[in-house]
Design a protein around this motif. Structure first.
Motif, PDB file in Angstrom:
ATOM      1  N   HIS A   1       0.824  -1.216   0.000  1.00 50.93           N
ATOM      2  CA  HIS A   1       0.000   0.000   0.000  1.00 50.93           C
ATOM      3  C   HIS A   1       0.855   1.262   0.000  1.00 50.93           C
ATOM      4  CE1 HIS A   1      -2.758  -3.107   1.429  1.00 50.93           C
ATOM      5  NE2 HIS A   1      -3.745  -2.327   1.062  1.00 50.93           N
ATOM      6  N   ASP A   2       0.380   2.266  -0.742  1.00 53.72           N
ATOM      7  CA  ASP A   2       0.992   3.603  -0.673  1.00 53.72           C
ATOM      8  C   ASP A   2      -0.012   4.634  -0.154  1.00 53.72           C
ATOM      9  OD1 ASP A   2      -0.679   3.654  -2.887  1.00 53.72           O
ATOM     10  OD2 ASP A   2       0.700   4.833  -4.121  1.00 53.72           O
ATOM     11  N   GLY A   3      -1.180   4.162   0.289  1.00 52.12           N
ATOM     12  CA  GLY A   3      -2.187   5.073   0.827  1.00 52.12           C
ATOM     13  C   GLY A   3      -2.838   4.482   2.059  1.00 52.12           C
ATOM     14  N   GLY A   4      -3.716   5.271   2.674  1.00 56.74           N
ATOM     15  CA  GLY A   4      -4.471   4.780   3.820  1.00 56.74           C
ATOM     16  C   GLY A   4      -3.787   4.981   5.154  1.00 56.74           C
ATOM     17  N   GLY A   5      -2.720   5.769   5.204  1.00 58.04           N
ATOM     18  CA  GLY A   5      -2.053   6.011   6.480  1.00 58.04           C
ATOM     19  C   GLY A   5      -0.550   6.060   6.313  1.00 58.04           C
ATOM     20  N   ASN A   6       0.137   6.039   7.436  1.00 61.78           N
ATOM     21  CA  ASN A   6       1.601   6.106   7.417  1.00 61.78           C
ATOM     22  C   ASN A   6       2.174   4.821   6.820  1.00 61.78           C
ATOM     23  OD1 ASN A   6       4.388   5.775   8.302  1.00 61.78           O
ATOM     24  ND2 ASN A   6       4.038   7.576   9.580  1.00 61.78           N
ATOM     25  N   ARG A   7       2.922   4.947   5.746  1.00 63.10           N
ATOM     26  CA  ARG A   7       3.440   3.782   5.025  1.00 63.10           C
ATOM     27  C   ARG A   7       4.956   3.672   5.154  1.00 63.10           C
ATOM     28  NH1 ARG A   7      -1.377   2.602   4.874  1.00 63.10           N
ATOM     29  NH2 ARG A   7      -0.444   1.494   6.590  1.00 63.10           N
ATOM     30  N   GLN A   8       5.505   4.220   6.236  1.00 57.06           N
ATOM     31  CA  GLN A   8       6.949   4.133   6.451  1.00 57.06           C
ATOM     32  C   GLN A   8       7.406   2.672   6.517  1.00 57.06           C
ATOM     33  OE1 GLN A   8       9.194   6.622   6.546  1.00 57.06           O
ATOM     34  NE2 GLN A   8      10.854   5.138   6.803  1.00 57.06           N
ATOM     35  N   GLN A   9       6.623   1.824   7.192  1.00 55.47           N
ATOM     36  CA  GLN A   9       7.012   0.412   7.286  1.00 55.47           C
ATOM     37  C   GLN A   9       7.043  -0.239   5.902  1.00 55.47           C
ATOM     38  OE1 GLN A   9       4.721  -1.851  10.100  1.00 55.47           O
ATOM     39  NE2 GLN A   9       5.155  -0.454  11.799  1.00 55.47           N
ATOM     40  N   THR A  10       6.080   0.127   5.071  1.00 57.61           N
ATOM     41  CA  THR A  10       6.032  -0.435   3.715  1.00 57.61           C
ATOM     42  C   THR A  10       7.279  -0.036   2.928  1.00 57.61           C
ATOM     43  OG1 THR A  10       3.615  -0.358   3.716  1.00 57.61           O
ATOM     44  CG2 THR A  10       4.704  -0.489   1.566  1.00 57.61           C
ATOM     45  N   ILE A  11       7.635   1.247   3.012  1.00 58.00           N
ATOM     46  CA  ILE A  11       8.820   1.730   2.295  1.00 58.00           C
ATOM     47  C   ILE A  11      10.066   0.976   2.768  1.00 58.00           C
ATOM     48  CG2 ILE A  11      10.316   3.726   1.899  1.00 58.00           C
ATOM     49  CD1 ILE A  11       7.701   4.006   0.461  1.00 58.00           C
ATOM     50  N   GLU A  12      10.221   0.868   4.075  1.00 58.64           N
ATOM     51  CA  GLU A  12      11.405   0.196   4.609  1.00 58.64           C
ATOM     52  C   GLU A  12      11.414  -1.285   4.230  1.00 58.64           C
ATOM     53  OE1 GLU A  12      12.215   0.906   8.708  1.00 58.64           O
ATOM     54  OE2 GLU A  12      11.710   3.032   8.602  1.00 58.64           O
ATOM     55  N   ALA A  13      10.251  -1.908   4.276  1.00 60.13           N
ATOM     56  CA  ALA A  13      10.180  -3.337   3.957  1.00 60.13           C
ATOM     57  C   ALA A  13      10.490  -3.585   2.485  1.00 60.13           C
ATOM     58  CB  ALA A  13       8.791  -3.883   4.306  1.00 60.13           C
ATOM     59  N   LEU A  14       9.942  -2.755   1.607  1.00 56.05           N
ATOM     60  CA  LEU A  14      10.215  -2.945   0.172  1.00 56.05           C
ATOM     61  C   LEU A  14      11.688  -2.680  -0.137  1.00 56.05           C
ATOM     62  CD1 LEU A  14       7.036  -1.361  -1.482  1.00 56.05           C
ATOM     63  CD2 LEU A  14       7.613  -3.796  -1.267  1.00 56.05           C
ATOM     64  N   THR A  15      12.283  -1.739   0.591  1.00 58.08           N
ATOM     65  CA  THR A  15      13.703  -1.454   0.370  1.00 58.08           C
ATOM     66  C   THR A  15      14.551  -2.689   0.676  1.00 58.08           C
ATOM     67  OG1 THR A  15      13.320   0.862   0.937  1.00 58.08           O
ATOM     68  CG2 THR A  15      15.594   0.096   0.983  1.00 58.08           C
ATOM     69  N   ILE A  16      14.097  -3.498   1.613  1.00 57.81           N
ATOM     70  CA  ILE A  16      14.810  -4.739   1.939  1.00 57.81           C
ATOM     71  C   ILE A  16      14.411  -5.865   0.990  1.00 57.81           C
ATOM     72  CG2 ILE A  16      15.104  -6.531   3.696  1.00 57.81           C
ATOM     73  CD1 ILE A  16      14.605  -4.332   5.812  1.00 57.81           C
ATOM     74  N   ALA A  17      13.109  -6.003   0.738  1.00 55.54           N
ATOM     75  CA  ALA A  17      12.622  -7.195   0.032  1.00 55.54           C
ATOM     76  C   ALA A  17      12.847  -7.142  -1.474  1.00 55.54           C
ATOM     77  CB  ALA A  17      11.126  -7.389   0.321  1.00 55.54           C
ATOM     78  N   LEU A  18      12.668  -5.982  -2.090  1.00 56.16           N
ATOM     79  CA  LEU A  18      12.736  -5.927  -3.549  1.00 56.16           C
ATOM     80  C   LEU A  18      14.098  -6.366  -4.094  1.00 56.16           C
ATOM     81  CD1 LEU A  18      10.675  -2.677  -4.346  1.00 56.16           C
ATOM     82  CD2 LEU A  18       9.947  -5.082  -4.468  1.00 56.16           C
ATOM     83  N   PRO A  19      15.225  -5.858  -3.569  1.00 59.66           N
ATOM     84  CA  PRO A  19      16.504  -6.323  -4.129  1.00 59.66           C
ATOM     85  C   PRO A  19      16.750  -7.803  -3.894  1.00 59.66           C
ATOM     86  CG  PRO A  19      16.850  -4.927  -2.207  1.00 59.66           C
ATOM     87  CD  PRO A  19      15.410  -4.799  -2.579  1.00 59.66           C
ATOM     88  N   ARG A  20      16.224  -8.330  -2.807  1.00 61.85           N
ATOM     89  CA  ARG A  20      16.418  -9.768  -2.567  1.00 61.85           C
ATOM     90  C   ARG A  20      15.629 -10.611  -3.563  1.00 61.85           C
ATOM     91  NH1 ARG A  20      17.987  -7.450   2.118  1.00 61.85           N
ATOM     92  NH2 ARG A  20      19.490  -8.578   3.402  1.00 61.85           N
ATOM     93  N   LEU A  21      14.449 -10.143  -3.932  1.00 59.18           N
ATOM     94  CA  LEU A  21      13.680 -10.871  -4.951  1.00 59.18           C
ATOM     95  C   LEU A  21      14.387 -10.792  -6.301  1.00 59.18           C
ATOM     96  CD1 LEU A  21      10.059  -9.780  -3.939  1.00 59.18           C
ATOM     97  CD2 LEU A  21      11.066 -12.061  -3.678  1.00 59.18           C
ATOM     98  N   LEU A  22      14.936  -9.631  -6.612  1.00 48.70           N
ATOM     99  CA  LEU A  22      15.692  -9.500  -7.871  1.00 48.70           C
ATOM    100  C   LEU A  22      16.925 -10.399  -7.843  1.00 48.70           C
ATOM    101  CD1 LEU A  22      15.488  -5.621  -8.377  1.00 48.70           C
ATOM    102  CD2 LEU A  22      14.307  -7.361  -9.734  1.00 48.70           C
ATOM    103  N   ASP A  23      17.638 -10.374  -6.744  1.00 48.63           N
ATOM    104  CA  ASP A  23      18.838 -11.205  -6.629  1.00 48.63           C
ATOM    105  C   ASP A  23      18.507 -12.690  -6.754  1.00 48.63           C
ATOM    106  OD1 ASP A  23      20.309  -8.937  -6.304  1.00 48.63           O
ATOM    107  OD2 ASP A  23      20.689  -9.197  -4.146  1.00 48.63           O
ATOM    108  N   ALA A  24      17.330 -13.084  -6.268  1.00 47.04           N
ATOM    109  CA  ALA A  24      16.944 -14.502  -6.341  1.00 47.04           C
ATOM    110  C   ALA A  24      16.610 -14.927  -7.767  1.00 47.04           C
ATOM    111  CB  ALA A  24      15.733 -14.763  -5.428  1.00 47.04           C
ATOM    112  N   GLY A  25      16.365 -13.945  -8.639  1.00 44.93           N
ATOM    113  CA  GLY A  25      16.092 -14.283 -10.032  1.00 44.93           C
ATOM    114  C   GLY A  25      14.682 -13.992 -10.512  1.00 44.93           C
TER     115      GLY A  25
END
Ligand code: ZN
Length: 279
Positions: A249-273
């Motif tokens: 989500h990018d709406g509906g409230g404070n999305r700081q956790q989402t930003i931080e989580a995607l910053t961790i998860a997205l490169p790992r998914l790319l690295d996995a292939g």
């Protein structure tokens, strides 16, 4: 706020899908995930993160995602899309997944999601609420200009959409399409996502009548409830398989956790292939 009042049938379906996923994956490549690459990743985090959760070691274990194999699809075809129902998975090509971003656009969080996606060159699908699109037309245009898709997520995000009169359901869909089209200079969504994933025959009929395909998801970290960055990251990385449609989500409230989580998860998914595509 999209996951309230979820029908029991839907939970059963997802549970069955999870069983199918965990039980149907027999490829050796999935049983032996490759080791994490905390340094030397070809997909380093942004140089000017806001803020960077990777700047210091995480005090919790970041899971290693299942390694996808081109041409190998662990998802049971029966769970890709029930006839007449919403789409939970992509037609699997072995490494393809999709990222969906709901409930925006939001002046604070949508630009940060866009910056993150631009850094990793990841295309996403933004499921926009019509009245927020009408209030933030420049953000709608920015999403389209960045090459992302926009899906219709109703005009006011009523979680009881199936309980509304048919004319009001149609109105929710049509007003959202009009708002998105006006803000984007003519982009008309071809995908529709029901708020909370609350589908009904009437909602599906309205979706079809409006010329849109119903889009659901298969990986839900419930980031809207702010369950903590570790929970969001761990859910995404442990449940994603080829063909998964991931919900954030990018709406509906404070999305700081989402930003931080995607910053961790997205490169790992790319690295996995994995390769991010659009539904
Ligand atoms: Zn929503």
């Amino acid at each position: 706020m999209t996951a309230l009042n979820r029908p029991v049938g839907r939970r059963l379906l997802l549970a069955m899908g999870a069983l199918a996923l965990t039980g149907g994956c027999t490829h050796a490549g999935h049983a032996a995930p490759k080791s994490a690459k905390p340094s030397g990743s070809p997909h380093p985090p942004p140089s000017t993160p806001s803020p960077s959760p990777s700047a210091s070691p995480t005090p919790w274990q970041v899971p290693t995602p299942v390694t996808p194999t081109p041409g190998v699809c662990p998802v049971d075809p029966n769970f890709i899309q029930k006839p007449g129902g919403p789409q939970h998975y992509l037609p699997c090509e072995g490494t393809n997944i999709a990222l969906t971003i709901d409930d925006g656009p939001d002046p604070e969080w949508t630009p940060r999601v866009l910056a993150l996606l631009a850094h990793y060159k990841i295309p996403a699908t933004f499921c926009m609420i019509g009245r927020r699109a009408a209030a933030n037309p420049k953000l709608v245009a920015a999403v389209v200009e960045a090459g992302h898709h926009i899906a219709n997520h109703t005009f006011t995000h009523p979680l009881n959409l199936p309980g509304l009169p048919p004319a009001q359901i149609n109105d929710e869909l049509n007003r959202a399409t009009d708002a998105i089209s006006t803000a984007s200079g003519g982009h008309r969504p071809t995908l529709f996502r029901a708020p909370g994933g609350n589908w009904s025959p009437a909602v599906l009929d309205a979706c079809a009548a409006a010329g849109m395909r119903p889009l659901d998801w298969s990986v839900d970290p419930r980031d809207w409830s702010r369950p903590g960055v570790p929970h969001i990251v761990q859910t995404i990385l442990t449940r994603t398989r080829p063909g998964s449609i991931i919900l954030n989500h990018d709406g509906g409230g404070n999305r700081q956790q989402t930003i931080e989580a995607l910053t961790i998860a997205l490169p790992r998914l790319l690295d996995a292939g994995y390769h991010f595509t659009q539904p």
